[in-house]
Design a protein around this motif. Structure first.
Motif, mmCIF file in Angstrom:
data_model
loop_
_atom_site.group_PDB
_atom_site.id
_atom_site.type_symbol
_atom_site.label_atom_id
_atom_site.label_comp_id
_atom_site.label_asym_id
_atom_site.label_seq_id
_atom_site.Cartn_x
_atom_site.Cartn_y
_atom_site.Cartn_z
ATOM 1 N N GLY A 6 0.979 -1.462 0.028
ATOM 2 C CA GLY A 6 0.418 -0.544 0.243
ATOM 3 C C GLY A 6 1.227 1.405 -0.211
ATOM 4 O O GLY A 6 0.525 2.272 -0.493
ATOM 5 N N VAL A 7 2.242 1.041 0.792
ATOM 6 C CA VAL A 7 2.855 2.196 1.366
ATOM 7 C C VAL A 7 3.481 2.695 -0.191
ATOM 8 O O VAL A 7 3.998 3.831 -1.085
ATOM 9 N N LEU A 8 4.225 1.499 -1.090
ATOM 10 C CA LEU A 8 4.800 1.271 -2.136
ATOM 11 C C LEU A 8 3.751 2.208 -3.393
ATOM 12 O O LEU A 8 4.535 3.083 -4.161
ATOM 13 N N GLU A 9 2.348 1.871 -3.412
ATOM 14 C CA GLU A 9 1.240 2.230 -4.437
ATOM 15 C C GLU A 9 1.277 3.679 -4.316
ATOM 16 O O GLU A 9 1.110 4.521 -5.023
ATOM 17 N N ARG A 10 0.723 3.585 -3.474
ATOM 18 C CA ARG A 10 0.941 5.329 -2.632
ATOM 19 C C ARG A 10 2.100 6.401 -3.362
ATOM 20 O O ARG A 10 2.095 7.267 -3.795
ATOM 21 N N ARG A 11 3.702 5.921 -2.962
ATOM 22 C CA ARG A 11 4.724 6.606 -3.708
ATOM 23 C C ARG A 11 4.617 6.320 -5.202
ATOM 24 O O ARG A 11 5.023 7.547 -5.461
ATOM 25 N N GLU A 12 4.061 5.604 -5.739
ATOM 26 C CA GLU A 12 4.232 5.436 -7.241
ATOM 27 C C GLU A 12 3.411 6.299 -8.036
ATOM 28 O O GLU A 12 3.474 7.220 -8.662
ATOM 29 N N ARG A 13 1.778 6.616 -6.955
ATOM 30 C CA ARG A 13 0.993 7.553 -7.791
ATOM 31 C C ARG A 13 1.508 8.688 -7.738
ATOM 32 O O ARG A 13 1.290 9.465 -8.106
ATOM 33 N N VAL A 14 2.123 9.207 -6.665
ATOM 34 C CA VAL A 14 2.618 10.337 -6.407
ATOM 35 C C VAL A 14 3.625 10.765 -6.930
ATOM 36 O O VAL A 14 3.492 11.452 -7.655
ATOM 37 N N ALA A 15 4.433 10.003 -7.456
ATOM 38 C CA ALA A 15 5.498 9.491 -8.706
ATOM 39 C C ALA A 15 5.167 10.424 -9.701
ATOM 40 O O ALA A 15 5.945 11.266 -10.510
ATOM 41 N N LEU A 16 4.091 8.962 -10.534
ATOM 42 C CA LEU A 16 3.602 9.764 -11.752
ATOM 43 C C LEU A 16 2.760 11.169 -11.782
ATOM 44 O O LEU A 16 2.841 11.547 -13.041
ATOM 45 N N ALA A 17 2.149 11.327 -10.481
ATOM 46 C CA ALA A 17 1.609 12.910 -10.740
ATOM 47 C C ALA A 17 2.417 14.030 -10.792
ATOM 48 O O ALA A 17 1.810 14.531 -11.683
ATOM 49 N N ARG A 18 3.994 13.581 -9.552
ATOM 50 C CA ARG A 18 4.430 15.136 -10.740
ATOM 51 C C ARG A 18 5.456 14.498 -11.477
ATOM 52 O O ARG A 18 5.721 15.784 -12.155
ATOM 53 N N ALA A 19 5.896 13.564 -12.075
ATOM 54 C CA ALA A 19 6.270 13.337 -13.385
ATOM 55 C C ALA A 19 4.743 13.690 -14.940
ATOM 56 O O ALA A 19 5.713 14.354 -15.338
#
Length: 167
Positions: A6-19
């Motif tokens: 869950g933590v990794l998925e949230r970090r992935e979403r944040v990184a994709l949104a920033r990208a």
């Protein structure tokens, strides 16, 4: 306790949104750069057209109004002097066939090219000719260099940067 996935998925979403935000910002910056380059290109064209129009007007004034042997007042005002006749370059024709100022410009550009320089700008030509520092004299040097390009004596790889004729 949160799950590791869950933590990794949230970090992935944040990184994709920033990208995605950065991609949008990059597109805006690229559009602004393209617009600035277009404005600069149009300014160069406007300046070159103005110099050509002033030279043409000066030539017409010299032919119509100038007393024999003296340039018309318009010529002195724009710093272009009388029209310079530049022969077409051809094999066997040396710089001695050119008017003195044009021959000195070609020699300067050839010297720069032999030394591996990136090219010569009008300011350096004006200085080499010993003309006073003024925009009009710089434009006159640029106009002569452009005429030398038109007649095959020089090349202009980038706007305002003159190089020796390529064989």
């Amino acid at each position: 306790m949160p799950s590791v996935l869950g933590v990794l998925e949230r970090r992935e979403r944040v990184a994709l949104a920033r990208a995605e935000e950065l991609r949008a910002e990059l597109e805006r910056v690229q559009a602004a750069v393209a617009e600035a380059e277009e404005v600069a290109r149009r300014a160069v064209i406007a300046r070159e057209e103005t110099v050509a129009a002033l030279a043409e007007a000066a030539d017409e004034a010299a032919v119509c109004d100038a007393p024999a042997g003296r340039p018309a007042p318009v010529l002195a005002a724009v710093g272009l002097g009388p029209r310079v006749e530049v022969p077409l370059w051809r094999d066997g024709l040396g710089i001695e066939a050119l008017p003195p100022d044009c021959a000195r410009i070609v020699a300067l550009v050839d010297q720069d090219g032999a030394g591996g320089g990136e090219g010569v700008r009008a300011r350096r030509m004006r200085e080499h000719l010993g003309w006073p520092a003024s925009d009009a004299k710089e434009q006159a040097a640029r106009f002569r260099a452009k005429r030398l390009v038109e007649r095959g004596w020089l090349t202009e790889e980038r706007p305002g940067l003159f190089r020796p004729r390529t064989v």
